[in-house]
Design a protein around this motif. Structure first.
Motif, PDB file in Angstrom:
ATOM      1  N   ARG A 102       0.862  -1.186   0.000  1.00 11.07           N
ATOM      2  CA  ARG A 102       0.000   0.000   0.000  1.00 11.07           C
ATOM      3  C   ARG A 102       0.895   1.231   0.000  1.00 11.07           C
ATOM      4  N   PRO A 103       1.473   1.568  -1.127  1.00 10.10           N
ATOM      5  CA  PRO A 103       2.537   2.583  -1.175  1.00 10.10           C
ATOM      6  C   PRO A 103       2.135   3.956  -0.666  1.00 10.10           C
ATOM      7  N   GLU A 104       0.887   4.366  -0.931  1.00  8.42           N
ATOM      8  CA  GLU A 104       0.439   5.688  -0.487  1.00  8.42           C
ATOM      9  C   GLU A 104      -0.519   5.605   0.685  1.00  8.42           C
ATOM     10  N   GLY A 105      -0.568   4.479   1.356  1.00  8.01           N
ATOM     11  CA  GLY A 105      -1.400   4.332   2.537  1.00  8.01           C
ATOM     12  C   GLY A 105      -2.734   3.660   2.251  1.00  8.01           C
ATOM     13  N   PRO A 106      -3.686   3.748   3.179  1.00  3.73           N
ATOM     14  CA  PRO A 106      -4.993   3.096   3.020  1.00  3.73           C
ATOM     15  C   PRO A 106      -5.696   3.535   1.739  1.00  3.73           C
ATOM     16  N   GLY A 107      -6.320   2.551   1.075  1.00  8.89           N
ATOM     17  CA  GLY A 107      -7.035   2.840  -0.153  1.00  8.89           C
ATOM     18  C   GLY A 107      -6.204   2.669  -1.406  1.00  8.89           C
ATOM     19  N   THR A 108      -4.901   2.414  -1.276  1.00  8.78           N
ATOM     20  CA  THR A 108      -4.037   2.197  -2.439  1.00  8.78           C
ATOM     21  C   THR A 108      -3.573   0.745  -2.461  1.00  8.78           C
ATOM     22  N   HIS A 109      -3.167   0.287  -3.632  1.00 12.13           N
ATOM     23  CA  HIS A 109      -2.737  -1.103  -3.785  1.00 12.13           C
ATOM     24  C   HIS A 109      -1.725  -1.189  -4.930  1.00 12.13           C
ATOM     25  N   VAL A 110      -0.971  -2.309  -4.957  1.00 18.80           N
ATOM     26  CA  VAL A 110       0.090  -2.487  -5.958  1.00 18.80           C
ATOM     27  C   VAL A 110      -0.327  -3.459  -7.060  1.00 18.80           C
ATOM     28  N   ARG A 111      -1.614  -3.735  -7.180  1.00 17.26           N
ATOM     29  CA  ARG A 111      -2.062  -4.703  -8.181  1.00 17.26           C
ATOM     30  C   ARG A 111      -1.622  -4.308  -9.585  1.00 17.26           C
ATOM     31  N   ASP A 112      -1.664  -3.025  -9.903  1.00 16.17           N
ATOM     32  CA  ASP A 112      -1.291  -2.546 -11.230  1.00 16.17           C
ATOM     33  C   ASP A 112       0.149  -2.043 -11.282  1.00 16.17           C
ATOM     34  N   ARG A 113       0.930  -2.334 -10.242  1.00 16.59           N
ATOM     35  CA  ARG A 113       2.324  -1.857 -10.189  1.00 16.59           C
ATOM     36  C   ARG A 113       3.286  -2.979  -9.827  1.00 16.59           C
ATOM     37  N   LEU A 114       3.063  -4.155 -10.372  1.00 12.87           N
ATOM     38  CA  LEU A 114       3.894  -5.303 -10.027  1.00 12.87           C
ATOM     39  C   LEU A 114       5.317  -5.173 -10.558  1.00 12.87           C
ATOM     40  N   ASP A 115       5.507  -4.428 -11.638  1.00 12.30           N
ATOM     41  CA  ASP A 115       6.843  -4.238 -12.217  1.00 12.30           C
ATOM     42  C   ASP A 115       7.510  -2.965 -11.730  1.00 12.30           C
ATOM     43  N   TYR A 116       6.935  -2.334 -10.733  1.00 19.44           N
ATOM     44  CA  TYR A 116       7.547  -1.154 -10.130  1.00 19.44           C
ATOM     45  C   TYR A 116       8.560  -1.608  -9.076  1.00 19.44           C
ATOM     46  N   PRO A 117       9.517  -0.746  -8.731  1.00 23.27           N
ATOM     47  CA  PRO A 117      10.450  -1.127  -7.659  1.00 23.27           C
ATOM     48  C   PRO A 117       9.742  -1.204  -6.316  1.00 23.27           C
ATOM     49  N   LEU A 118      10.138  -2.154  -5.533  1.00 29.41           N
ATOM     50  CA  LEU A 118       9.587  -2.295  -4.192  1.00 29.41           C
ATOM     51  C   LEU A 118      10.030  -1.117  -3.332  1.00 29.41           C
ATOM     52  N   VAL A 119       9.111  -0.539  -2.567  1.00 29.29           N
ATOM     53  CA  VAL A 119       9.427   0.587  -1.682  1.00 29.29           C
ATOM     54  C   VAL A 119       8.913   0.289  -0.278  1.00 29.29           C
ATOM     55  N   HIS A 120       9.184   1.210   0.635  1.00 30.84           N
ATOM     56  CA  HIS A 120       8.827   1.050   2.048  1.00 30.84           C
ATOM     57  C   HIS A 120       9.508  -0.184   2.642  1.00 30.84           C
ATOM     58  N   VAL A 121      10.770  -0.389   2.268  1.00 28.72           N
ATOM     59  CA  VAL A 121      11.548  -1.505   2.820  1.00 28.72           C
ATOM     60  C   VAL A 121      12.752  -0.951   3.570  1.00 28.72           C
ATOM     61  N   SER A 122      13.041  -1.536   4.700  1.00 24.69           N
ATOM     62  CA  SER A 122      14.188  -1.136   5.497  1.00 24.69           C
ATOM     63  C   SER A 122      15.405  -1.984   5.132  1.00 24.69           C
ATOM     64  N   TYR A 123      16.523  -1.672   5.751  1.00 22.66           N
ATOM     65  CA  TYR A 123      17.736  -2.474   5.542  1.00 22.66           C
ATOM     66  C   TYR A 123      17.491  -3.910   5.996  1.00 22.66           C
ATOM     67  N   ARG A 124      16.797  -4.063   7.098  1.00 24.61           N
ATOM     68  CA  ARG A 124      16.494  -5.404   7.607  1.00 24.61           C
ATOM     69  C   ARG A 124      15.647  -6.195   6.626  1.00 24.61           C
ATOM     70  N   ASP A 125      14.623  -5.561   6.041  1.00 25.38           N
ATOM     71  CA  ASP A 125      13.758  -6.240   5.068  1.00 25.38           C
ATOM     72  C   ASP A 125      14.553  -6.655   3.827  1.00 25.38           C
ATOM     73  N   ALA A 126      15.387  -5.740   3.340  1.00 24.92           N
ATOM     74  CA  ALA A 126      16.175  -6.032   2.138  1.00 24.92           C
ATOM     75  C   ALA A 126      17.142  -7.184   2.383  1.00 24.92           C
ATOM     76  N   LYS A 127      17.779  -7.193   3.537  1.00 23.49           N
ATOM     77  CA  LYS A 127      18.724  -8.260   3.863  1.00 23.49           C
ATOM     78  C   LYS A 127      18.019  -9.607   3.975  1.00 23.49           C
ATOM     79  N   ALA A 128      16.828  -9.619   4.576  1.00 16.04           N
ATOM     80  CA  ALA A 128      16.072 -10.867   4.717  1.00 16.04           C
ATOM     81  C   ALA A 128      15.668 -11.428   3.359  1.00 16.04           C
ATOM     82  N   TYR A 129      15.232 -10.566   2.454  1.00 17.00           N
ATOM     83  CA  TYR A 129      14.836 -11.038   1.120  1.00 17.00           C
ATOM     84  C   TYR A 129      16.041 -11.604   0.373  1.00 17.00           C
ATOM     85  N   CYS A 130      17.172 -10.899   0.395  1.00 20.82           N
ATOM     86  CA  CYS A 130      18.354 -11.368  -0.325  1.00 20.82           C
ATOM     87  C   CYS A 130      18.832 -12.710   0.227  1.00 20.82           C
TER      88      CYS A 130
END
Length: 368
Positions: free
Chosen positions: A142-170
C-alpha cells in the motif's frame, strides 16, 4: 450528539471494512496472476571486478563521495533490475509470517503530494520536513497508505523496505546486499571517473528524476511524476544495467559515517545509492543524482523512495581470473624429473635365473 457520534464511528467501521475487503480481493487477483508464467525480472549480470576509483572530485559535496579514492572489488553478480513488487510478493507468499519494518512501526514516509486529502486528515502526521508525511498503514503493498494497492504496479520497484527487510529477502534468495563499492562498480560499467553510467554528459529520458519546483510541481518531462517501472527507461550503461540512477534509493551493506564526527560517536547507518524520483540532476532540490552520490539512513528507515537490489559472490570467477593472470616463462626449460630406482620383483628374478640355466644346458650339450 450521542447519535452523531455513533453514526461517525459506524461510518469509519464501514469504511475500514470496505478497504480491507477490496484489498483482499486485489491480493487474491495478484496471487492468481503470479502463480502463472509471470516474468519476475530476476536476472543477474556477471561483474568481473578489478581496480577502479570510487567517488567524484567535488569538494562541495558533503555526503562523503569526495575525495576520489582507489579500491578493488572481486568478481560478483548483480541484479539487472531493482527488486520489484512481484518478486517481494512471491517472497511473502512463501514467508507469510514475515513482517516488514513499516508494518511493525505502523507507518512509513510518503511524499505529501501523493497522499489523498482523506488520508492526510485521518491517517497521517507531519514531520520536520513539510513535504514528508508519516502515513499510517503505508507499507510495501500500500505505497500511499490506506485505499491504495500495488495490483497494477507489479513491475515497479519495491518501496517502504528497510535495511532489515532487504537483507532478509536477499538471504531467502541465496544472495546478499551489495557493498557500496560493488554497487558503484556495476553502475559505472566499463567507464571510469564519469558522473553517469553512460558518460559525463546528462541525457534526457535516461532516468526518473524531479523536474520543476520541489515539492509543489513536478512537470514530468521524463514521462513520470512519481515511481516508474524498473524497465521504463533503456539500460543505463554498456553492461545492460537498468534503473541504477533515479526512481528509488537502494540499500547497500556498507556502513555510513559522517566525515567530521568521530566514528565511535555515530549511530548505526547504512549507505544508500542511486538517488530517487524526488532528487534532481543538478542538486537544486534534495540530492544530486549521479553515480558517486550517497546517503545514510538508519537500518529501520523506510520511505516511498527507498528500495534495493541484490548481489551474489562469484568465487569461481575469481579462480578463472587467477588462472588467466598466471604468467608462464617459456624461455626457461622445464625442470627434469628425477627417475627413481628400478625395482625387480621376485618373479622376474626367478625367470632370469631359469633362462641362464637353460642356456648353460644347451651349451654343454653342444660341447659333447
Amino acid at each position: 450528539m450521542a447519535a452523531r457520534r455513533v453514526m461517525w464511528i459506524f461510518s469509519i467501521f464501514i469504511y475500514i471494512l470496505i478497504l480491507r475487503l477490496s484489498n483482499c480481493f486485489r491480493s487474491f487477483q495478484v496471487d492468481e496472476l503470479l502463480k502463472g508464467h509471470y516474468d519476475f525480472k530476476d536476472v543477474m549480470k556477471q561483474q568481473l571486478g578489478g581496480k577502479f576509483t570510487v567517488g567524484i572530485n567535488d569538494p562541495k559535496s558533503y555526503t562523503g563521495e569526495y575525495p576520489v579514492r582507489g579500491t578493488e572489488v572481486r568478481p560478483f553478480y548483480m541484479d539487472v533490475y531493482p527488486v520489484t513488487v512481484a518478486q517481494f510478493w512471491k517472497f511473502k507468499m512463501h514467508k507469510k509470517y514475515f513482517i516488514t519494518s513499516a508494518e511493525k512501526k505502523g507507518y512509513s514516509w510518503v511524499l505529501a503530494n501523493h497522499v489523498s486529502d482523506h488520508v492526510k486528515k485521518r491517517w497521517s502526521a507531519e514531520s520536520a520536513d513539510p513535504w514528508w508525511l508519516a502515513v499510517k498503514g503505508a507499507q510495501w503493498d500500500r505505497p500511499e497508505g490506506p485505499g491504495t494497492h500495488v495490483r497494477d504496479r507489479l513491475d515497479y520497484p519495491l518501496v517502504h523496505v528497510s535495511y532489515r527487510d532487504a537483507k532478509a529477502y536477499c538471504m531467502w534468495m541465496g544472495k546478499r546486499l551489495p557493498t557500496e563499492e560493488e554497487w558503484e562498480f556495476a553502475a559505472r560499467g566499463q567507464l571510469r571517473g564519469v558522473q553517469y553510467p553512460w558518460g559525463d554528459r546528462y541525457k534526457k529520458l535516461r532516468m526518473n528524476v524531479w523536474h520543476g519546483k520541489f515539492p509543489d510541481e513536478d512537470k514530468g518531462h521524463d514521462g513520470w511524476k512519481s515511481l516508474s517501472p524498473v524497465d521504463a527507461f533503456p539500460a543505463q550503461n554498456n553492461q545492460s544495467m537498468f534503473d541504477m540512477l533515479g526512481n528509488v534509493w537502494e540499500w547497500t551493506s556498507t556502513r555510513y559515517y559522517e566525515r567530521v564526527v568521530d566514528r565511535k560517536l555515530q549511530d548505526l547507518k547504512y549507505v544508500l545509492k542511486g538517488g530517487s524520483y524526488m532528487d534532481t540532476r543538478d542538486g537544486s532540490y534534495n540530492y544530486v543524482v549521479r553515480t558517486a552520490n550517497r546517503m545514510g539512513q538508519e537500518p529501520t528507515y523506510s520511505a516511498h523512495n527507498v528500495g534495493f537490489r541484490c548481489a551474489a559472490s562469484a568465487p569461481h570467477l575469481m579462480e578463472d581470473l587467477r588462472r588467466k593472470n598466471t604468467k608462464y616463462d617459456r624461455t626457461t626449460p622445464a625442470p627434469k624429473r628425477k627417475r627413481g630406482p628400478v625395482l625387480h620383483r621376485k618373479p622376474d628374478l626367478n625367470k632370469t635365473t631359469k633362462r641362464k640355466a637353460d642356456r648353460e644346458k644347451i651349451l654343454r650339450k653342444e660341447e659333447l
